[in-house]
Design a protein around this motif. Structure first.
Motif, PDB file in Angstrom:
ATOM      1  N   MET A  43       1.485  -1.147  -0.055  1.00  0.00           N
ATOM      2  CA  MET A  43       0.033  -0.285   0.116  1.00  0.00           C
ATOM      3  C   MET A  43       0.488   1.484  -0.179  1.00  0.00           C
ATOM      4  N   ARG A  44       0.137   2.246  -1.166  1.00  0.00           N
ATOM      5  CA  ARG A  44       1.345   3.609  -0.972  1.00  0.00           C
ATOM      6  C   ARG A  44       0.596   4.558  -0.649  1.00  0.00           C
ATOM      7  N   GLY A  45      -1.398   4.585  -0.986  1.00  0.00           N
ATOM      8  CA  GLY A  45      -1.902   5.413  -0.424  1.00  0.00           C
ATOM      9  C   GLY A  45      -3.260   5.075  -0.574  1.00  0.00           C
ATOM     10  N   SER A  46      -4.021   5.390   0.378  1.00  0.00           N
ATOM     11  CA  SER A  46      -5.546   5.561   0.512  1.00  0.00           C
ATOM     12  C   SER A  46      -6.496   6.203   0.920  1.00  0.00           C
ATOM     13  N   ASN A  47      -7.947   6.900   0.313  1.00  0.00           N
ATOM     14  CA  ASN A  47      -8.155   8.206   0.984  1.00  0.00           C
ATOM     15  C   ASN A  47     -10.353   8.053   0.062  1.00  0.00           C
ATOM     16  N   ARG A  48     -10.819   7.869   1.339  1.00  0.00           N
ATOM     17  CA  ARG A  48     -12.455   7.996   0.265  1.00  0.00           C
ATOM     18  C   ARG A  48     -12.636   9.508  -0.037  1.00  0.00           C
ATOM     19  N   LEU A  49     -13.548   9.352  -0.787  1.00  0.00           N
ATOM     20  CA  LEU A  49     -13.404  10.863  -1.617  1.00  0.00           C
ATOM     21  C   LEU A  49     -15.329  11.123  -0.910  1.00  0.00           C
ATOM     22  N   ARG A  50     -15.665  12.446  -1.331  1.00  0.00           N
ATOM     23  CA  ARG A  50     -16.517  12.888  -0.855  1.00  0.00           C
ATOM     24  C   ARG A  50     -17.969  12.925  -1.685  1.00  0.00           C
ATOM     25  N   PRO A  51     -19.186  12.577  -1.865  1.00  0.00           N
ATOM     26  CA  PRO A  51     -20.039  12.400  -3.610  1.00  0.00           C
ATOM     27  C   PRO A  51     -19.537  13.797  -4.055  1.00  0.00           C
ATOM     28  N   ALA A  52     -20.308  13.044  -5.277  1.00  0.00           N
ATOM     29  CA  ALA A  52     -19.833  13.752  -6.369  1.00  0.00           C
ATOM     30  C   ALA A  52     -20.645  15.482  -6.552  1.00  0.00           C
ATOM     31  N   SER A  53     -21.618  15.252  -6.201  1.00  0.00           N
ATOM     32  CA  SER A  53     -22.301  16.309  -5.700  1.00  0.00           C
ATOM     33  C   SER A  53     -21.084  17.667  -4.977  1.00  0.00           C
ATOM     34  N   SER A  54     -20.533  17.075  -4.217  1.00  0.00           N
ATOM     35  CA  SER A  54     -19.543  17.967  -3.388  1.00  0.00           C
ATOM     36  C   SER A  54     -18.351  18.513  -4.130  1.00  0.00           C
ATOM     37  N   GLY A  55     -18.054  18.033  -4.982  1.00  0.00           N
ATOM     38  CA  GLY A  55     -17.259  18.206  -5.993  1.00  0.00           C
ATOM     39  C   GLY A  55     -17.088  19.893  -6.901  1.00  0.00           C
ATOM     40  N   THR A  56     -16.474  20.637  -7.489  1.00  0.00           N
ATOM     41  CA  THR A  56     -16.418  21.435  -8.884  1.00  0.00           C
ATOM     42  C   THR A  56     -15.670  21.326  -9.441  1.00  0.00           C
ATOM     43  N   VAL A  57     -15.784  21.756 -10.567  1.00  0.00           N
ATOM     44  CA  VAL A  57     -14.844  21.426 -12.273  1.00  0.00           C
ATOM     45  C   VAL A  57     -14.320  22.682 -12.403  1.00  0.00           C
ATOM     46  N   VAL A  58     -13.754  22.817 -13.079  1.00  0.00           N
ATOM     47  CA  VAL A  58     -12.567  23.708 -13.274  1.00  0.00           C
ATOM     48  C   VAL A  58     -12.268  23.454 -14.871  1.00  0.00           C
ATOM     49  N   ARG A  59     -12.369  24.498 -15.854  1.00  0.00           N
ATOM     50  CA  ARG A  59     -12.174  24.205 -17.336  1.00  0.00           C
ATOM     51  C   ARG A  59     -11.894  25.773 -18.113  1.00  0.00           C
ATOM     52  N   MET A  60     -10.990  26.037 -18.760  1.00  0.00           N
ATOM     53  CA  MET A  60     -10.474  26.776 -19.513  1.00  0.00           C
ATOM     54  C   MET A  60     -10.732  26.674 -20.914  1.00  0.00           C
ATOM     55  N   ARG A  61     -12.186  27.909 -21.609  1.00  0.00           N
ATOM     56  CA  ARG A  61     -12.533  27.742 -22.704  1.00  0.00           C
ATOM     57  C   ARG A  61     -12.551  29.584 -23.014  1.00  0.00           C
ATOM     58  N   ASP A  62     -11.368  29.222 -24.105  1.00  0.00           N
ATOM     59  CA  ASP A  62     -11.699  30.591 -24.714  1.00  0.00           C
ATOM     60  C   ASP A  62     -10.532  31.237 -23.987  1.00  0.00           C
TER      61      ASP A  62
END
Length: 119
Positions: A43-62
């Motif tokens: 084992m090198r690492g491990s974690n749980r993730l919060r639900p996708a509803s708590s995430g944020t997406v960042v995109r660069m457009r134009d």
């Protein structure tokens, strides 16, 4: 070689709706699995993730930054956690993935890590 074991599980249920006894049984299974990985020295690492509803997406457009709060996709499963392991080959990684409690209630994705210094 390092592999990322991605734990995908059903999104339809609410974790708080799971009976306490079942939740404790699942936590015990994950603890035992984690201890087995640690005991094997892979084992090198491990974690749980919060639900996708708590995430944020960042995109660069134009040249402009777009920020969107979740959820983002329509799916029955979402990424719930991961284990990063270091094993000799894919067969060993698949064997560990099959032992993960997540394999019995969701889908395990096994992905080889592509080190940044290898290109």
């Amino acid at each position: 070689m390092e592999y990322l074991l991605l734990i995908h599980s059903e999104t339809s249920g609410n974790a708080e709706a799971v009976p306490e006894a079942a939740r404790q049984q699942m936590l015990s299974a994950y603890r035992a699995y984690t201890e087995a990985l640690q005991g094997a020295g892979v084992m090198r690492g491990s974690n749980r993730l919060r639900p996708a509803s708590s995430g944020t997406v960042v995109r660069m457009r134009d040249g402009k930054t777009e920020v969107q709060n979740g959820p983002f996709i329509e799916t029955r499963e979402e990424l719930g956690g991961y284990y990063l392991i270091d094993v000799p080959n894919l067969d060993a990684a698949l064997s560990w993935a099959a032992r993960c409690p997540g394999a019995s209630h969701g889908t395990m994705e096994v992905r080889p890590v592509w080190p940044m210094d290898s290109y």
